[in-house]
Scaffold this active site. Structure first.
Site, PDB file in Angstrom:
ATOM      1  N   TYR A   1     -22.976   8.985  -6.372  1.00 12.94           N
ATOM      2  CA  TYR A   1     -23.096   8.855  -7.895  1.00 12.94           C
ATOM      3  C   TYR A   1     -24.476   8.750  -8.249  1.00 12.94           C
ATOM      4  O   TYR A   1     -25.518   8.213  -7.523  1.00 12.94           O
ATOM      5  CB  TYR A   1     -22.404   7.270  -8.512  1.00 12.94           C
ATOM      6  CG  TYR A   1     -20.942   7.468  -7.849  1.00 12.94           C
ATOM      7  CD1 TYR A   1     -20.134   8.138  -8.683  1.00 12.94           C
ATOM      8  CD2 TYR A   1     -20.559   6.888  -6.720  1.00 12.94           C
ATOM      9  CE1 TYR A   1     -18.824   8.202  -8.453  1.00 12.94           C
ATOM     10  CE2 TYR A   1     -18.986   6.953  -6.459  1.00 12.94           C
ATOM     11  CZ  TYR A   1     -18.361   7.385  -7.198  1.00 12.94           C
ATOM     12  OH  TYR A   1     -16.857   7.615  -6.904  1.00 12.94           O
TER      13      TYR A   1
ATOM     14  N   LEU B   1     -17.914  -0.671   0.696  1.00 14.84           N
ATOM     15  CA  LEU B   1     -18.876   0.434   0.155  1.00 14.84           C
ATOM     16  C   LEU B   1     -18.778   0.227  -1.451  1.00 14.84           C
ATOM     17  O   LEU B   1     -19.057   1.286  -2.209  1.00 14.84           O
ATOM     18  CB  LEU B   1     -18.580   1.772   0.542  1.00 14.84           C
ATOM     19  CG  LEU B   1     -18.975   2.146   2.007  1.00 14.84           C
ATOM     20  CD1 LEU B   1     -18.390   3.448   2.537  1.00 14.84           C
ATOM     21  CD2 LEU B   1     -20.386   1.854   2.370  1.00 14.84           C
TER      22      LEU B   1
ATOM     23  N   TYR C   1       0.862  -1.246  -0.055  1.00 15.12           N
ATOM     24  CA  TYR C   1       0.028  -0.001  -0.108  1.00 15.12           C
ATOM     25  C   TYR C   1       0.911   1.115  -0.139  1.00 15.12           C
ATOM     26  O   TYR C   1       1.575   1.447   1.015  1.00 15.12           O
ATOM     27  CB  TYR C   1      -0.795   0.318   1.454  1.00 15.12           C
ATOM     28  CG  TYR C   1      -1.958  -1.012   1.287  1.00 15.12           C
ATOM     29  CD1 TYR C   1      -2.394  -1.903   0.152  1.00 15.12           C
ATOM     30  CD2 TYR C   1      -2.894  -1.047   2.236  1.00 15.12           C
ATOM     31  CE1 TYR C   1      -3.465  -2.696   0.252  1.00 15.12           C
ATOM     32  CE2 TYR C   1      -4.011  -2.055   2.306  1.00 15.12           C
ATOM     33  CZ  TYR C   1      -4.088  -2.648   1.266  1.00 15.12           C
ATOM     34  OH  TYR C   1      -5.183  -3.732   1.218  1.00 15.12           O
TER      35      TYR C   1
ATOM     36  N   GLN D   1     -15.887  11.645   5.861  1.00 14.00           N
ATOM     37  CA  GLN D   1     -16.352  10.086   5.566  1.00 14.00           C
ATOM     38  C   GLN D   1     -16.263   9.138   6.455  1.00 14.00           C
ATOM     39  O   GLN D   1     -17.045   8.228   6.725  1.00 14.00           O
ATOM     40  CB  GLN D   1     -15.490   9.637   4.200  1.00 14.00           C
ATOM     41  CG  GLN D   1     -15.938  10.698   3.026  1.00 14.00           C
ATOM     42  CD  GLN D   1     -14.787  10.221   1.787  1.00 14.00           C
ATOM     43  OE1 GLN D   1     -14.174   9.241   1.826  1.00 14.00           O
ATOM     44  NE2 GLN D   1     -15.232  10.775   0.728  1.00 14.00           N
ATOM     45  N   LEU D   2     -15.132   8.921   7.197  1.00 14.41           N
ATOM     46  CA  LEU D   2     -14.727   8.137   8.244  1.00 14.41           C
ATOM     47  C   LEU D   2     -15.758   8.198   9.038  1.00 14.41           C
ATOM     48  O   LEU D   2     -16.284   7.181   9.693  1.00 14.41           O
ATOM     49  CB  LEU D   2     -13.429   8.271   8.591  1.00 14.41           C
ATOM     50  CG  LEU D   2     -13.000   7.222   9.708  1.00 14.41           C
ATOM     51  CD1 LEU D   2     -12.946   5.768   9.137  1.00 14.41           C
ATOM     52  CD2 LEU D   2     -11.660   7.506  10.359  1.00 14.41           C
TER      53      LEU D   2
ATOM     54  N   VAL E   1     -11.993  12.720   6.809  1.00 13.33           N
ATOM     55  CA  VAL E   1     -12.330  12.345   8.517  1.00 13.33           C
ATOM     56  C   VAL E   1     -13.936  12.516   8.325  1.00 13.33           C
ATOM     57  O   VAL E   1     -14.585  11.640   9.038  1.00 13.33           O
ATOM     58  CB  VAL E   1     -11.781  13.467   9.506  1.00 13.33           C
ATOM     59  CG1 VAL E   1     -12.346  13.397  10.648  1.00 13.33           C
ATOM     60  CG2 VAL E   1     -10.237  13.125   9.502  1.00 13.33           C
TER      61      VAL E   1
END
Ligand SMILES: NC(=O)c1ccc[n+]([C@@H]2O[C@H](COP(=O)([O-])OP(=O)(O)OC[C@H]3O[C@@H](n4cnc5c(N)ncnc54)[C@H](OP(=O)(O)O)[C@@H]3O)[C@@H](O)[C@H]2O)c1
Length: 337
Positions: free
Chosen positions: A235, A226, A69, A306-307, A304
């Site tokens: 979307y 997701l 990653y 979104q988290l 953050v």
């Protein structure tokens, strides 16, 4: 209602047969230092550490990474972040498989040479003596199952790894089953954690894979819960792609997820989200958490906000009828990986 990470209080769940307890939602770090198809870094170092802080503040204790990653940046940033914290409070998982040196076929897969080389390098980047879970990132048909399990068992005996995991796609379940039979017969450490792709759209593991995990008391920690952001409501079938999304830059994402069948599925997700006064992302995550056999999804987020939204899904309750409606609303799977 928007809440801060400090107001969330993630619970612990049992990591199935391992006997350890860890967070009901795990933090995914695939996008730390990752460049998307448009050449933009999805999550830089500052943002990565903010995300780790926010997850920690919400009570999160399970961090999922891999040695590839961000070309190692993900592990390095996690290692730096861990300094000054109590390492023992966290469950850290990493993975080995993908090729790391051009022109060197031995630097790919799970042959002994590659595994031994990479375990020490990843522990150094993470600045720790051990990882709680070491996954094989993919199944390597070039390495014999007995040879693989012997090599991995040695890492456990040396204390560099506590538990073994297999990040696989459904068709490889029987290979994991066979490897575990060999390991148990030899008194070696078997795989105890599985990491498959699983979300409302990508349902390949339903059936024999989940049943196998249940029978062997293996933990199941789904990735891309997701659908790489498709299941968040950002979307729209009739509108242009949201500009701020880094994920949407990939052609494969667009071709796989942005289909009519998947937008139909999303309509059902929106309906349930309205009913429970939650966001589509929260309901998509809650659906996974309500699925029999799922231990803890690995939550991805680029910001953050979104988290925080995603972690708040732990408090979303769905009725059996809502879970069934969502389960019945099938779309079409992601074509890649
Ligand atoms: N074992 C494997 O082979 C494998 C493969 C893939 C992933 N994983 C693991 O699983 C973790 C999660 O995978 P993933 O990143 O694909 O997870 P995901 O949750 O399906 O997608 C995450 C992406 O969706 C968007 N997003 C997330 N929450 C959102 C929200 N609330 N609102 C709007 N957009 C939101 C963000 O992208 P944008 O904002 O850019 O749109 C974010 O980067 C990874 O970090 C990694 O640890 C493992």
């Amino acid at each position: 209602m928007t809440r801060s990470p400090e107001e969330l209080d993630l619970d612990f769940v049992s990591l199935d047969g391992t006997g350890i307890h860890t967070s009901e939602l795990q933090l995914g770090t695939w996008r730390f230092g990752k460049e998307n198809d448009a050449g933009e870094v999805e999550i830089d170092e500052t943002r990565a550490k903010e995300l780790l802080d926010a997850y920690d503040a919400a009570g999160g204790r399970y961090i999922d990474t891999a040695d590839v990653y961000g070309g190692g940046a993900s592990e390095e940033w996690i290692g730096e972040w861990l300094q000054g914290r109590d390492r023992e409070r966290y469950t850290i998982a990493s993975k080995i498989y993908w090729q790391i040196r051009d022109g060197d076929p031995n630097s790919r897969g799970t042959n002994r040479k590659n595994v031994r080389d990479r375990i020490d390098a990843l522990l150094e980047r993470l600045d720790t003596d051990y990882v709680d879970v070491l996954y094989i990132h993919r199944w390597d048909d070039a390495t014999d199952a007995r040879e693989l399990m012997k090599t991995l068992n040695a890492l456990v005996e040396e204390g560099k790894v506590h538990y073994l995991g297999a990040s696989t796609l459904r068709p490889n379940a029987w290979k994991v089953a066979r490897a575990n039979e060999i390991a148990r017969a030899e008194g070696w450490e078997p795989f105890s954690v599985l990491q498959p792709r699983y979300n409302l759209v990508d349902r390949e593991i339903e059936g024999d894979y989940l049943e196998f995990a249940r029978q062997q008391d293996l933990a199941v920690c789904p990735w891309s819960p997701l659908g790489q952001g498709f299941l968040t409501g950002k979307y729209d079938r009739d509108e242009a792609l949201p500009e701020e999304s880094k994920v949407a830059a990939s052609d494969r994402f667009q071709e796989s997820y942005l289909t009519e069948a998947n937008f139909d599925l999303h309509d059902e997700l929106d309906a349930v989200a309205d009913e429970v006064d939650a966001s589509p992302a929260q309901v998509a995550l809650a659906w996974l958490q309500h699925r029999d056999g799922v231990t803890a999804p690995i939550v991805g987020a680029r910001t953050v906000d979104q988290l925080t939204e995603n972690l708040a899904s732990a408090a979303v309750d769905l009725s059996d009828e809502q879970v069934e409606r969502l389960t019945a609303a099938k779309g079409g799977p992601y074509a890649g990986l």
